[in-house]
Motif scaffolding. Structure first.
Motif, short mmCIF file in Angstrom:
data_model
loop_
_atom_site.label_atom_id
_atom_site.label_comp_id
_atom_site.label_asym_id
_atom_site.label_seq_id
_atom_site.Cartn_x
_atom_site.Cartn_y
_atom_site.Cartn_z
N ALA A 59 0.82 -1.22 0.00
CA ALA A 59 0.00 0.00 0.00
C ALA A 59 0.85 1.26 0.00
O ALA A 59 0.34 2.38 0.16
N ASN A 60 2.17 1.10 -0.19
CA ASN A 60 3.05 2.28 -0.16
C ASN A 60 2.70 3.27 -1.26
O ASN A 60 2.43 2.89 -2.40
N GLN A 61 2.69 4.56 -0.87
CA GLN A 61 2.40 5.60 -1.85
C GLN A 61 3.50 6.66 -1.91
O GLN A 61 3.48 7.52 -2.78
N ALA A 62 4.43 6.62 -0.95
CA ALA A 62 5.48 7.65 -0.93
C ALA A 62 6.59 7.26 0.04
O ALA A 62 6.42 6.35 0.86
N VAL A 63 7.72 7.97 -0.09
CA VAL A 63 8.79 7.87 0.91
C VAL A 63 8.99 9.29 1.44
O VAL A 63 9.18 10.23 0.67
N CYS A 64 8.92 9.43 2.77
CA CYS A 64 8.99 10.79 3.33
C CYS A 64 10.36 11.07 3.94
O CYS A 64 11.01 10.18 4.49
N TYR A 65 10.75 12.32 3.87
CA TYR A 65 12.00 12.76 4.48
C TYR A 65 11.75 14.02 5.30
O TYR A 65 10.72 14.68 5.14
N MET A 66 12.70 14.33 6.17
CA MET A 66 12.59 15.53 7.00
C MET A 66 13.41 16.62 6.32
O MET A 66 14.63 16.50 6.21
N PRO A 67 12.75 17.71 5.85
CA PRO A 67 13.49 18.71 5.07
C PRO A 67 14.64 19.36 5.83
O PRO A 67 15.65 19.73 5.24
N ASP A 68 14.51 19.48 7.17
CA ASP A 68 15.54 20.17 7.96
C ASP A 68 16.72 19.29 8.36
O ASP A 68 17.69 19.79 8.91
N SER A 69 16.62 17.97 8.13
CA SER A 69 17.71 17.09 8.58
C SER A 69 18.72 16.87 7.47
O SER A 69 18.46 17.11 6.30
N LYS A 70 19.88 16.37 7.89
CA LYS A 70 20.94 16.08 6.91
C LYS A 70 20.80 14.64 6.41
O LYS A 70 20.51 13.73 7.20
N TYR A 71 21.04 14.47 5.14
CA TYR A 71 21.03 13.13 4.54
C TYR A 71 22.36 12.89 3.84
O TYR A 71 23.08 13.84 3.51
N SER A 72 22.67 11.61 3.64
CA SER A 72 23.94 11.29 2.98
C SER A 72 23.72 10.33 1.81
O SER A 72 22.81 9.50 1.84
N VAL A 73 24.60 10.47 0.82
CA VAL A 73 24.69 9.47 -0.24
C VAL A 73 25.90 8.63 0.12
O VAL A 73 26.99 9.16 0.37
N VAL A 74 25.71 7.30 0.25
CA VAL A 74 26.82 6.45 0.68
C VAL A 74 27.02 5.30 -0.31
O VAL A 74 26.09 4.93 -1.04
N LYS A 75 28.24 4.74 -0.27
CA LYS A 75 28.51 3.57 -1.10
C LYS A 75 28.70 2.37 -0.18
O LYS A 75 29.46 2.43 0.79
N CYS A 76 27.96 1.31 -0.45
CA CYS A 76 28.01 0.12 0.40
C CYS A 76 29.23 -0.71 0.02
O CYS A 76 29.43 -1.05 -1.15
N ALA A 77 30.04 -1.07 1.03
CA ALA A 77 31.28 -1.81 0.79
C ALA A 77 31.00 -3.21 0.28
O ALA A 77 31.79 -3.77 -0.48
N THR A 78 29.88 -3.79 0.66
CA THR A 78 29.57 -5.16 0.27
C THR A 78 29.02 -5.25 -1.15
O THR A 78 29.52 -6.00 -1.97
N SER A 79 27.97 -4.42 -1.42
CA SER A 79 27.30 -4.56 -2.71
C SER A 79 27.83 -3.59 -3.77
O SER A 79 27.58 -3.77 -4.95
N GLY A 80 28.52 -2.55 -3.31
CA GLY A 80 28.97 -1.51 -4.22
C GLY A 80 27.84 -0.59 -4.66
O GLY A 80 28.04 0.31 -5.45
N GLU A 81 26.60 -0.83 -4.11
CA GLU A 81 25.47 0.01 -4.49
C GLU A 81 25.49 1.33 -3.74
O GLU A 81 26.14 1.45 -2.70
N ILE A 82 24.76 2.29 -4.27
CA ILE A 82 24.66 3.61 -3.64
C ILE A 82 23.33 3.69 -2.90
O ILE A 82 22.28 3.34 -3.45
N TYR A 83 23.39 4.15 -1.64
CA TYR A 83 22.17 4.29 -0.84
C TYR A 83 22.03 5.73 -0.36
O TYR A 83 23.01 6.42 -0.13
N ILE A 84 20.76 6.11 -0.13
CA ILE A 84 20.50 7.41 0.50
C ILE A 84 19.83 7.14 1.85
O ILE A 84 18.90 6.32 1.93
N LEU A 85 20.32 7.80 2.87
CA LEU A 85 19.70 7.68 4.21
C LEU A 85 20.13 8.88 5.06
O LEU A 85 20.97 9.68 4.62
N ALA A 86 19.56 9.01 6.24
CA ALA A 86 19.88 10.15 7.11
C ALA A 86 21.35 10.10 7.51
O ALA A 86 21.88 9.02 7.82
N ALA A 87 22.01 11.26 7.51
CA ALA A 87 23.44 11.33 7.83
C ALA A 87 23.73 10.73 9.21
O ALA A 87 24.71 10.01 9.39
#
Ligand code: ZN
Length: 1011
Positions: free
Chosen positions: A305-333
């Motif tokens: 039933a997911n319709q969106a992914v929400c974030y907090m505009p005032d918080s810091k987020y990071s783009v990171v690279k996962c050492a295992t998969s080599g994929e790029i993830y976005i999550l809170a800093a």
């Protein structure tokens, strides 16, 4: 001149100064004397105290032993049987109407919170009803007219579920009316059982005019309030996520939930692949590696039933690279390190940016191909749990719903009323229970889509249906709501003026109200009051107005709410309305299928029950669960209707628990059944019949503001307490026989100092007892009472007055002085515990020899006290003598005090003057001092006698006199000289005061000779 007396020495000058400060001599006349500290009367210990024995041969008939028919002990069935007899004799059932008919000005109105009409009376009921009764009886004795109309909550799921489970499979063939009929008889049977138990416990109430929420007049009144609120625009219909119980197939209110702290959820970390990078991040994110937003949820079944992914505009987020998969993830800093560790890998931070930069990005739905899930800003996102990016399913979360309304997202619900995925959920999920295999399939789908990063078990507090004890879900459905936003603001202001006991309950209630976003008042059941609305058969429209409601209210008032199910729809509508909407043949409206929340039912009770034009109770008194329940629903409806709180004060008590604080349950075998407490169990050696007063004493003595424990040992202790009280009362009753307060009383000023002192203690006791009742602190009443009858009465006063009572002449003013005190004590004592132990109080009252009418202590008012009893200097006199007595008794352990003579030596000064109040003669065997010392004879001197034999015991001590609030502090020393009695034992009073062994002592000779 006394022998051994010598002139004052220089050291006594200080005493002389002190005496001058206090004015002329002779203590009883001095005013303004008060001890700055309360001295404890010490009980008589360390020596035996032999009493005249009934088998004392020829003088037996001359001794005035206590006489009363009041039993010392009630054995076995005698206890409950005596109570039933007392209820009859003193008119327990007539007391309520008697007190209503009195012409008194003040009224005390306690509004009874209705217990559920489902099941046998239990100790929780006993705790609540007895507390109310103690409060009512106290206020009634104080002179107020009591308004107490007991009621029952008769509708609702608890009863409907019981009926359905009794019917089993057959239930499906039953119509709504048939189920309602069964529910009604079920409720009626429970009410009869509970009512007779409450009456047996001695609860004083308007038993002939109880209120029932299934009463047709009650229902009509409730519908009127509902319309009043609807008319003010407070009631609305909306499609919203609500707590939904699949096991009961209905929406639930917050108050119908129980949180299970041991609930295990399958929490998951999920990837939402980035579909369209947020414009501000486009340069950061290349095409080389896949980029995903990381989310965490404890409810995997809501992912479809997911319709969106929400974030907090005032918080810091990071783009990171996962050492295992080599994929790029976005999550809170802030979560980079902790989430990497949970996923058992490391993240290399490529860049950190403000949340607002996520604007206008979109993700792919992790299990539904081609479905887009936008990235949206939301203030409810927290950093305490999860990844800082929140999976949003508007049909399954209150906050998700508000994000969806803001951004016009779909709120489709893929879950039906049984908690099963609908066909819209797709072939893999349809017909699967969301909390069981549905969750499993969603996780497998995530795995297959390679979007599941981790699954782990999470133990956390989760809402359960309070009746079925099964987990609930949040699910969007069309419901009726009360908009409580504005009502809450007023209600919170009004609550500040309400007195809460304990005070902390006030904030607890305000906090609970704050947490409540709205009030969902519709239930998809049949056992209740219908929501009086007609729905259009094809369009999303409904019909309710002043004409339709008035018509329905009249029908309900005459026939009860069954008409909603029994009458054809055209009969439920008034003619004028019917013609406006096309007439009976073309009726496009049908009566709604929802009923009102039972909290709405009971929340309107004040308007049906409370007297007067303002309809405000003096007191609501319920368990702490009502802070989110009845206290709140009553308040909200009262505020909505008339802008006032329905109560002036609220007393909140805890729950009843087993001995070690565990919940009572049949499986633990620790359920205490009030009927077994009163009448005994199958094996009466293990479960003896205690009677209702034991139950009442247990309630009163418990600290009801926390959790209240009950067990066989607690009840035994209560019985022992009452048994000691009974003995005290028996002594009092036995010794006022032959005494008529009207003709035999001694004026306070002429009484023995020790008797005056007892009245002084009594005065103090009475005012503390009254204050404790006023504060609803019945535990304190019990503690004060217990201390008074054990320490001050049994252990102290009763142990020293027996000689005077039994051996003096019947009409001797000294004996009458004691009886005057005993009669006062009896009067105060019986009133002080009457609200708690009404059966014992009435039994005692019936045994008071000089009370002929009325037959009930409750018809004679509260304790009346007199300031005459508060006499200065009394405490110092009695307590210093007691200190000397204790020295004496301590020196002859195990011996009979009467075998000794005592000489007390005090230098001239304050202490001497004080003690002189008790004995004016130098030597006496009948003085007040000698009575307190308990010897055969006491001599009072200012100097040690010159000639004393060698076999005496010499003791020394000091006594601190503290007067005028500490202005006069004097430590005086005294000597106690103990020697064997020189005379012979009197065959009548057993004191060593006779000239020869076959002669009576002068006092006894006088008494016997005078007869
Ligand atoms: Zn005697």
């Amino acid at each position: 001149m006394r022998w051994g007396l010598c002139p004052p020495r220089p050291g006594t000058a200080v005493l002389a100064v002190a005496r001058n400060l206090c004015g002329p001599s002779l203590l009883p006349c001095r005013l303004g004397w008060r001890g700055s500290r309360r001295l404890l009367v010490r009980s008589v210990t360390g020596a035996t105290n032999q009493l005249p024995n009934p088998d004392r041969g020829k003088y037996r008939d001359t001794v005035l032993l206590p006489q009363t028919n009041f039993s010392m002990k009630l054995l076995g069935r005698q206890q409950p049987d005596t109570e039933l007899e007392v209820q009859q004799k003193s008119g327990f059932l007539e007391l309520y109407s008697w007190q209503r008919e009195r012409k008194v000005k003040s009224e005390f109105c306690l509004h009874d919170g209705p217990p559920y009409a489902n099941g046998d009376p239990h100790v929780g009921h006993a705790l609540n009803k007895i507390l109310k009764d103690i409060a009512n009886r106290y206020h009634m004795m104080k002179g107020s007219k009591i308004h107490f109309v007991p009621g029952w909550d008769c509708h609702g799921l608890p009863i409907e579920i019981k009926v359905l489970s009794e019917l089993g499979e057959k239930a499906q063939n039953f119509s709504a009316v048939e189920i309602r009929e069964k529910a009604r008889s079920f409720a009626k049977a429970a009410i009869e059982k509970q009512k007779s138990a409450f009456i047996r416990w001695g609860i004083m109430a308007d038993w002939n005019n109880c209120y029932y929420t299934f009463d047709r007049k009650y229902e009509a009144k409730q519908l009127r309030l509902f319309y009043q609120m609807y008319d003010k625009g407070l009631v609305y219909r909306a499609y919203k996520p609500v707590f939904w119980s699949p096991s009961s197939r209905t929406a639930l209110a917050e108050a119908e939930l129980e949180y299970n702290p041991e609930h295990v959820s399958r929490s998951i970390y999920v990837k939402f692949p980035l579909l369209k990078p947020p414009p501000k991040l486009a340069s950061l994110i290349g095409d080389s590696s896949p980029v995903s937003c990381l989310v965490w949820t404890t409810q995997p079944w809501t992912i479809p039933a997911n319709q969106a992914v929400c974030y907090m505009p005032d918080s810091k987020y990071s783009v990171v690279k996962c050492a295992t998969s080599g994929e790029i993830y976005i999550l809170a800093a802030d979560k980079v390190t902790s989430i990497a560790s949970i996923l058992e890998t490391t993240f290399e931070t490529i860049s950190t940016f403000p949340g607002i930069d996520l604007e206008n990005g979109t993700c792919a739905h992790p299990v539904i191909p081609d479905k887009v899930s936008p990235l949206l800003p939301a203030n409810h996102v927290t950093m305490t749990k999860g990844t800082g990016l929140v999976h949003t399913a508007p049909a399954h979360g209150m906050e998700d719903y508000s994000v969806a309304s803001q951004h016009n997202l779909s709120m489709d619900c893929l879950v039906d009323e049984d908690g099963i995925f609908t066909d819209d959920a797709g072939p893999e999920l349809q017909n699967k229970a969301v909390l069981k295999e549905g969750t499993d399939v969603v996780i497998k789908m995530l795995e297959a889509a390679k979007n599941l990063l981790k699954e782990e078990k999470l133990v956390h507090s989760y809402p359960y249906d309070w009746r079925t004890k099964k987990p609930v879900v949040i699910r969007a459905s069309k419901q009726w709501f009360i908009n409580i936003t504005d009502i809450k603001t007023t209600a919170k202001e009004l609550l500040k003026k309400v007195k809460f006991i304990p005070g902390s309950a006030q904030n607890a209630m305000i906090e609970m109200m704050d947490r409540r976003p709205y009030w969902c008042i519709s239930r998809q059941r049949v056992w209740g009051v219908p929501i009086p609305v007609f729905h259009h058969k094809t369009k999303d429209e409904f019909l309710i107005n002043s004409q339709t409601i008035e018509h329905i209210i009249q029908l309900v008032e005459q026939h009860g709410s069954d008409i909603w199910w029994t009458l054809p729809p055209e009969k439920l509508l008034p003619k004028e309305v019917l013609s406006q909407i096309g007439g009976p043949d073309a009726l496009e409206y049908a009566p709604g299928q929802d009923i009102l929340d039972i909290w709405f039912d009971s929340g309107t009770s004040w308007s049906y029950v409370l007297p007067g034009s303002d309809q405000i109770a003096d007191l609501f008194l319920e368990g702490k669960d009502q802070l989110g329940g009845w206290f709140q629903s009553s308040l909200l409806i009262s505020v909505a209707s008339k802008n006032k709180a329905p109560y002036k004060a609220v007393v909140v008590h805890g729950f009843t628990l087993g001995e070690k604080g565990e919940k009572m349950s049949k499986s633990l075998g620790n359920v205490v059944n009030p009927d077994v407490v009163i009448n005994g169990g199958q094996d009466q050696s293990k479960e003896p019949p205690y009677g209702a007063d034991v139950l009442r004493w247990w309630v009163a003595e418990s600290n009801v503001f926390t959790e209240v424990t009950v067990s066989p040992s607690v009840l035994n202790a209560a019985r022992d307490d009452i048994s000691k009280l009974r003995n005290t009362l028996r002594f009092l009753l036995g010794n006022v026989t032959g005494f008529n307060p009207k003709t035999d009383s001694i004026p306070a000023k002429d009484m023995y100092v020790i008797d005056q002192y007892m009245l002084h203690l009594l005065q103090d006791f009475a005012s503390k007892i009254t204050e404790s009742y006023k504060q609803y602190d019945f535990g304190k009443v019990v503690r004060l009472l217990r201390a008074f009858y054990t320490r001050e009465l049994s252990n102290f006063y009763f142990s020293i007055i027996k000689d005077r009572l039994y051996c003096n002449h019947e009409n001797d003013p000294k004996r009458r002085s004691c009886q005057t005190a005993l009669a006062e004590i009896l009067d105060v004592l019986v009133r002080s515990f009457a609200p708690i132990l009404p059966h014992l109080a009435e039994e005692v009252f019936q045994h008071i020899p000089y009370v002929k009418e009325p037959r009930s202590v409750f018809r004679t008012g509260w304790i009346s006290t007199s300031s005459v009893w508060k006499k200065p200097g009394l405490e110092e006199a009695v307590e210093s003598a007691c200190a000397m007595r204790d020295s004496f008794l301590g020196s002859i352990p195990g011996k009979n005090a009467a075998e000794y003579n005592v000489i007390i030596v005090i230098e001239p000064g304050l202490l001497f003057e004080i003690i002189e109040m008790l004995q004016t003669e130098e030597t006496s065997s009948t003085s007040q001092l000698n009575e307190l010392i308990m010897a055969s004879q006491t001599t009072l001197l200012t100097q040690e006698p010159l000639e004393i034999t060698a076999d005496v015991i010499k003791l020394e001590g000091t006594f601190l006199i503290n007067l005028e609030g500490g202005d006069i502090r004097e430590e005086s020393s005294y000597k106690v000289i103990v020697m064997p009695a020189t005379k012979e034992k009197c065959p009548r009073c057993w004191k060593y005061t006779a000239e020869s062994s076959d002669a009576l002592c002068p006092r006894c000779a006088d008494v016997v000779g005078g007869k």
